[in-house]
Design an enzyme around this catalytic site. Structure first.
Site, PDB file in Angstrom:
ATOM      1  N   ASP A   1      -3.587   4.442  -3.104  1.00  0.00           N
ATOM      2  CA  ASP A   1      -4.632   4.234  -2.423  1.00  0.00           C
ATOM      3  C   ASP A   1      -4.426   3.111  -1.141  1.00  0.00           C
ATOM      4  OD1 ASP A   1      -4.190   2.251  -4.476  1.00  0.00           O
ATOM      5  OD2 ASP A   1      -6.244   1.303  -4.154  1.00  0.00           O
TER       6      ASP A   1
ATOM      7  N   HIS B   1      -6.003  -4.876   5.500  1.00  0.00           N
ATOM      8  CA  HIS B   1      -7.530  -5.084   4.879  1.00  0.00           C
ATOM      9  C   HIS B   1      -8.332  -5.125   6.051  1.00  0.00           C
ATOM     10  CE1 HIS B   1      -5.786  -6.004   0.553  1.00  0.00           C
ATOM     11  NE2 HIS B   1      -5.136  -4.845   1.340  1.00  0.00           N
TER      12      HIS B   1
ATOM     13  N   HIS C   1       1.788   2.579  -4.461  1.00  0.00           N
ATOM     14  CA  HIS C   1       0.232   2.890  -4.895  1.00  0.00           C
ATOM     15  C   HIS C   1      -0.050   3.802  -3.820  1.00  0.00           C
ATOM     16  CE1 HIS C   1      -1.871   0.127  -1.916  1.00  0.00           C
ATOM     17  NE2 HIS C   1      -0.858  -0.683  -1.980  1.00  0.00           N
TER      18      HIS C   1
ATOM     19  N   ASP D   1       5.497  -1.788  -1.977  1.00  0.00           N
ATOM     20  CA  ASP D   1       4.309  -2.189  -1.136  1.00  0.00           C
ATOM     21  C   ASP D   1       4.651  -2.765   0.054  1.00  0.00           C
ATOM     22  OD1 ASP D   1       1.648  -2.760  -0.595  1.00  0.00           O
ATOM     23  OD2 ASP D   1       1.165  -3.246  -2.773  1.00  0.00           O
TER      24      ASP D   1
ATOM     25  N   GLU E   1      -4.585   0.696  -6.883  1.00  0.00           N
ATOM     26  CA  GLU E   1      -4.124  -0.558  -6.705  1.00  0.00           C
ATOM     27  C   GLU E   1      -5.042  -1.636  -6.010  1.00  0.00           C
ATOM     28  OE1 GLU E   1      -1.440  -3.821  -4.936  1.00  0.00           O
ATOM     29  OE2 GLU E   1      -2.641  -2.400  -4.078  1.00  0.00           O
ATOM     30  N   GLU E   2      -5.745  -1.227  -5.083  1.00  0.00           N
ATOM     31  CA  GLU E   2      -6.457  -2.136  -4.148  1.00  0.00           C
ATOM     32  C   GLU E   2      -7.569  -2.599  -4.719  1.00  0.00           C
ATOM     33  OE1 GLU E   2      -5.095  -3.310  -1.700  1.00  0.00           O
ATOM     34  OE2 GLU E   2      -3.829  -2.066  -0.836  1.00  0.00           O
TER      35      GLU E   2
END
Length: 487
Positions: free
Chosen positions: A81, A459, A79, A172, A148-149
């Site tokens: 992002d 994150h 992904h 990922d 995606e996030e």
């Protein structure tokens, strides 16, 4: 673009160069146009068939190398992002500033922000395979998706008719080995209105801050019982309302729904004569939290400071209404997976709370490995919102990815790993969500494996990845593609 100095001299050279180049391009969720255009140009210069859609998804195709023409087509997927989290004292604009990459020996991290290795390492791996003339591989279909996030809107808009491969290797992040199943998720948004009014002359305003929490990935780290600042500050505010008659002016916490909230703030009004009682309450809560989170979040801190009076605040009934609502939202670990030890089955994360005038907006990310349990917890929130007369919306929804015991790709990757490293590979079912669930829904007959670089502190501003891990995962990708003749 120049390679970050701290990455110069590392092997595989080209992987670290591309990773560094991608880090120069702001690419937070909903802001992927620039990085999508960059990769589009990169692939077109290689003479590859490249498709870009209106949501910035990319599909790139590369023919098989000599001898691999009859091997099954492999889909490589990552992904575009990244999660945009930073420390409160870090000056950084994710919409225009490049990520400042740092390195301490084997560890790569960023200066006060998320690193974006989730998922720039996957992008770099796939781009280097596309560029290489030396890596043997079957026909490739490389799929890069947007957003995606923050809701997976990119993959929902993907034209799956353009994808012919049914052997799908998602790049990922993973933990220690490969992932062969994951949870589905729903992000719900609730907006509650409550009455406001002027402050009494006898009241003073206090700002309450929660700091020092570790935060983390709202799926992968939820079993670690880390504190959620939005939940903690609500608990303190409830006590302040019960004991001191405190009235809420505003509350704010969190940046992303898929990150466990690390920092939250609120301003409350209390009677001036109750200053000392407020101080005692804060000290008591500091002690409570130090005890509750002595293992998971030993540095948790409650900060109180007097601020200038607010123009108004929620009145007593409005304050009660807001706190009653916030206290009834499910958050944290809800149920464990009874089939897979140590993995969560169902969870919730109060990711963000914000205040605008008389309106409080709350966004919660619910995850479950069972669609029925996800529907149940979402419906509980729908009915909670209805009981309070609050606006309710499911902002995004993604399906779970069911484990398949007869996954031939999984067996091949494990065989490659054991042959190369002389030990068994870790095979996991994850409570984190990824796009494999949507691929599984579209292609239930496909063999799907998630294999990517292990991320620490995902994150959060403490996100990091090891040089040695990138090197190992790159080698595994190349070996897996080479061995596809044995699939």
């Amino acid at each position: 673009m120049a390679t970050a100095k701290c990455l110069e001299g590392l092997e595989p050279k080209r992987v670290f160069e591309v990773f560094s180049e991608l880090s120069e391009i702001p690419h937070g969720s909903k802001n992927e146009k620039a990085i999508s255009d960059y990769i589009y140009t990169f692939c077109k210069k290689l003479g590859l068939e490249t498709y870009q859609d209106k949501t910035n998804n990319l599909i790139i195709k590369k023919p098989a190398t000599s001898g691999y023409e009859n091997a099954p087509t492999v889909v490589l997927q990552a992904h575009l992002d990244m999660v945009c989290e930073k420390n409160a004292d870090t000056v950084h604009d994710f919409k225009k500033d490049p990520i400042r990459i740092m390195r301490d020996g084997d560890r790569i991290y960023a200066d006060g922000t998320t690193l974006g290795a989730d998922n720039a390492t996957g992008l770099a791996f796939a781009m280097c395979v596309l560029e290489s003339k030396e890596i043997p591989h079957p026909a490739l279909e490389v799929v890069f998706t947007a957003d995606e996030e923050a809701g997976m809107s990119g993959i929902k808009a993907l034209d799956f008719s353009r994808i012919k491969g049914r052997v799908i290797l998602n790049l990922d992040c993973s933990d220690e080995g490969i992932v062969v199943g994951c949870a589905g998720s729903s992000v719900v948004r609730m907006k509650l209105k409550a009455a406001r009014g002027p402050l009494k002359d006898s009241m003073v305003c206090m700002k309450l801050k929660i700091r020092g929490l570790k935060g983390g990935h709202s799926g992968l780290d939820i079993t670690k019982e880390r504190g959620n600042a939005n939940v903690i500050i609500t608990r303190i505010l409830v006590d302040a309302e019960n004991e001191l008659g405190a009235q809420l002016s505003w509350i704010s916490g969190g940046l992303q729904t898929n990150a466990i909230c690390r920092e939250a703030e609120a301003v409350v009004a209390v009677e001036e004569k109750k200053r000392n009682e407020w101080k005692v309450l804060i000290e008591r809560w500091e002690n409570i939290l130090k005890k509750e989170f002595k293992v998971s979040d030993p540095e948790v801190t409650v900060i109180s400071e007097e601020v200038g009076n607010a123009d108004d605040c929620f009145d007593q009934a409005g304050t009660e209404r807001v706190l009653d609502f916030l206290m009834n939202i499910d958050s944290g670990l809800i149920a464990m997976n009874m089939e897979v030890p140590g993995v969560a089955e169902t969870s919730g994360n109060v990711g963000t709370i914000s205040t605008e005038g008389e309106e409080i907006t709350v966004r919660v990310n619910y995850r479950s490995g069972l669609e029925s349990k996800k529907r149940y917890i979402v419906e509980k929130n729908r009915r909670l919102a209805r009981a309070f007369g609050a606006d309710f919306l499911v902002e995004s929804d993604s399906p779970e990815w069911e484990y398949k015991a007869d996954n031939r790709l999984s067996s091949l990757v494990q065989k490659v790993f054991e042959k190369r490293y002389g030990k068994k590979m870790v095979v996991e079912v994850s409570h984190g969500g990824n796009e494999c669930g949507t691929f599984f829904k579209q292609f239930p007959d496909a063999d799907i494996v998630c294999s990517g670089t292990q991320i620490t502190g995902a994150h959060t501003p403490k996100e990091s990845v090891m040089v040695s891990t990138i090197q190992k995962e790159w080698e595994m990708l190349c070996l897996t593609l080479k061995e596809m003749l044995e699939y």
